[in-house]
Motif scaffolding. Structure first.
Motif, short mmCIF file in Angstrom:
data_model
loop_
_atom_site.label_atom_id
_atom_site.label_comp_id
_atom_site.label_asym_id
_atom_site.label_seq_id
_atom_site.Cartn_x
_atom_site.Cartn_y
_atom_site.Cartn_z
N CYS A 122 0.86 -1.18 0.00
CA CYS A 122 0.00 0.00 0.00
C CYS A 122 0.90 1.23 0.00
CB CYS A 122 -0.91 0.00 1.22
SG CYS A 122 -1.80 1.57 1.42
N CYS A 125 0.17 3.46 3.59
CA CYS A 125 0.59 3.00 4.93
C CYS A 125 1.87 2.18 4.87
CB CYS A 125 -0.53 2.22 5.62
SG CYS A 125 -0.96 0.67 4.83
N CYS A 160 -6.79 2.48 3.77
CA CYS A 160 -6.27 3.77 3.30
C CYS A 160 -7.17 4.34 2.21
CB CYS A 160 -4.84 3.63 2.79
SG CYS A 160 -3.65 3.27 4.11
#
Ligand SMILES: [Zn+2]
Length: 208
Positions: A122, A125, A160
């Motif tokens: 990701c 994050c 996210c």
């Protein structure tokens, strides 16, 4: 028909021959149909006539290129595929016999390739997820004119993605782990390395 002679494939390793003739048993667990199928789908590095890596294909397609005499095997796996009467070495790296002009390294913009580029991480994050737990995020949202491009799409976990919503990273208080790179020759090599990371034989063609 002798495929190996015609197309420059190397003779099978001695160890395989002796194992086959002494025991009469299958050489490896790969003779199980399911594993043979997965072997046929294993990645093969394709080199231009100049040894420049240009593509990745599957064993099945690579064998067709060898049979047609379009390419020759440069590296082989220590395993063979057996048809009715013959055993064929499974290629790991093949090389085209005639030079193919590649005007621009192009690779399809796809979810799979974006996840590969971002290594299933990701980009907000920094955590790594299985592909099923990742989505693609438009860094500049589409509603703000953000395009679907290598430079504006990143791998993003659902947490996210929810947090970001229809906002820019700045507005959502998020920061990109890495600026999404446009597709370049470097990206192409990087993808090939990722695909072939388990195959030592690819290294000398992809690492300089
Ligand atoms: Zn995340």
């Amino acid at each position: 028909m002798d495929i190996r002679l015609k197309n420059g494939l190397r003779p099978r390793p001695n160890v395989a021959i002796s194992a086959s003739t002494t025991s009469g048993a299958p050489l490896s667990p790969l003779s199980a149909p399911a594993q043979r199928l997965s072997l046929m789908q294993a990645p093969v590095l394709v080199l231009n006539a100049t040894f420049e890596p240009i593509n990745v294909t599957a064993v099945r397609r690579a064998l067709v290129l060898l049979l047609k005499g379009v390419a020759q095997a440069e590296e082989i796996h220590p395993t063979e595929v057996h048809s009715c009467r013959q055993a064929v070495n499974v290629p790991s790296v093949i090389r085209l016999l005639t030079y193919r002009h590649i005007p621009q390294q192009s690779r399809a913009l796809s979810r799979k390739n974006i996840l590969l580029r971002d290594r299933n991480t990701c980009q907000f994050c920094g955590d790594t997820f299985p592909a099923s737990e990742l989505t693609l995020d438009h860094v500049v949202p589409r509603s703000r004119g953000g395009r679907s491009s290598w430079e504006n799409l990143v791998a993003c976990c659902y947490n996210c993605n929810n947090r970001k919503g229809d906002r820019t990273p700045e507005e959502a208080g998020l920061q990109l782990v890495r600026r999404p790179r446009p597709f370049t020759l470097h990206t192409s090599r990087q993808l090939m390395r990722l695909i072939g990371h388990k195959d030592e034989k690819w290294r000398k063609y992809l690492f300089y």
